[in-house]
Every structure is written in C-alpha cells, then in structure tokens.
Write a protein that holds these residues in place. Structure first.
Motif: not given
Length: 179
Positions: A12-13, A18-19, A33-35, A64-65
């Motif tokens: 959840p955090f 994160m974008e 989420v793409r790093l 990717l997350i």
C-alpha cells in the motif's frame, strides 16, 4: 532462484507513493511502476543481477514493479518485480538473500518516510498519537498487525539515531517477523 516478491505490508505504501499506470477492475486495483534505468532503485537492481551496461552506458532492459490490491473479505496485496527485456516482460528471479536485501532497502525507505510523516505531524502541533493513527490508516497497516504501539516503538527506536542511519548501518526489520 525464486521470483522477487515485495513484502505485503510495503505494497500500500509503494502503491500510493510511486508513479505508475493504475487500473481498477472487478474489486482489484493494480499499478505498473516503470523504473527508469537512471533511477537509484533500478541501478540497485542492476547491481543485484550483475548487469553490465552496454556501449552507450545505459541498460537495454528495464524493471517494472507490479502492485496489486484486491478487496475481498480483507485486502490481498501482492507486489512482484519484472524485468522488461526489449518488450518481453518476465518475473525477476534472484536468490533469497538478494530478495531480502531488496526488501530491506524498500523497508528502509518505508521507515524513513514513517519518521518524516510523524515528525511533520509533531511539527504541526498535532498529537503524535493522531499522526500514528493517520499513518496506519493511510497505508492500511492494521491489515498486517501494525498497531499504534508498534509504530510508536519503531519511531522512537529510529529517533535515537539520525534519520538516514538506516541506510548507513544494518537495521533490524523484524518488527512483525517479516523476512
């Protein structure tokens, strides 16, 4: 070698902070989420897999997350790290010890944010107990057994040191027995 899974209580955090691209369907919210290869987290992951940067000194692969929050009788959280190799996405597999280190880094970020959040509440002259409750509610931490007292102990333990000491020295992540 096993897939890199993120500790449930961090989902959840990370989902909120994160974008990424978010979608909702059938009681489930997901975020990809793409790093960027230049990000510090991506560079840390590259170092964990022994990735060598090619000719232009930039990686050809991305991380990717994938984060998922599903509401059933309670919340079900999942987070997995993928590697995108020229458009082909597959789960990142690493030894358990490296997965622990990645989760420890994410835990450090989480705890530093927790201290900053509570410090901000205290600075605004709001009672610390209300700040702790707000932090727990914001990230659904009660779903994982975090209580006011747990967060309060974590806060005071960290406040005995400087804020960034967590990234300087080995810190325990065993508040609730997470690996």
């Amino acid at each position: 070698m096993i897939p890199v899974k993120i500790r449930d209580h961090l989902i959840p955090f990370l989902f909120q902070e994160m974008e990424g691209t978010t979608a909702s369907y059938d009681g489930q919210k997901v975020k990809m989420v793409r790093l960027l290869p230049s990000s510090s987290l991506a560079n840390y992951l590259y170092s964990q897999i022994g990735y060598e940067k090619k000719n232009n000194h930039f990686p050809n692969d991305n991380f990717l997350i994938y984060l998922s929050i599903e509401k059933k009788t309670s919340f079900i959280y999942s987070g997995t790290i993928y590697i995108d190799k020229k458009g082909v996405k597959e789960e990142l597999y690493l030894p358990l010890e490296k997965i622990r280190e990645i989760n420890n880094l994410l835990e450090d970020i989480f705890r530093i944010s927790m201290v900053s959040f509570i410090d901000g509440v205290k600075y605004a002259k709001i009672p610390m107990a209300k700040g702790i409750i707000a932090f727990i509610e914001k990230y659904n931490l009660d779903e994982y057994g975090f209580e006011n007292e747990t967060i309060r102990k974590m806060y005071y333990k960290q406040k005995k040191k400087s804020l960034l000491s967590r990234v300087q020295i080995r810190s325990s992540n065993k508040v609730l027995g997470f690996f």
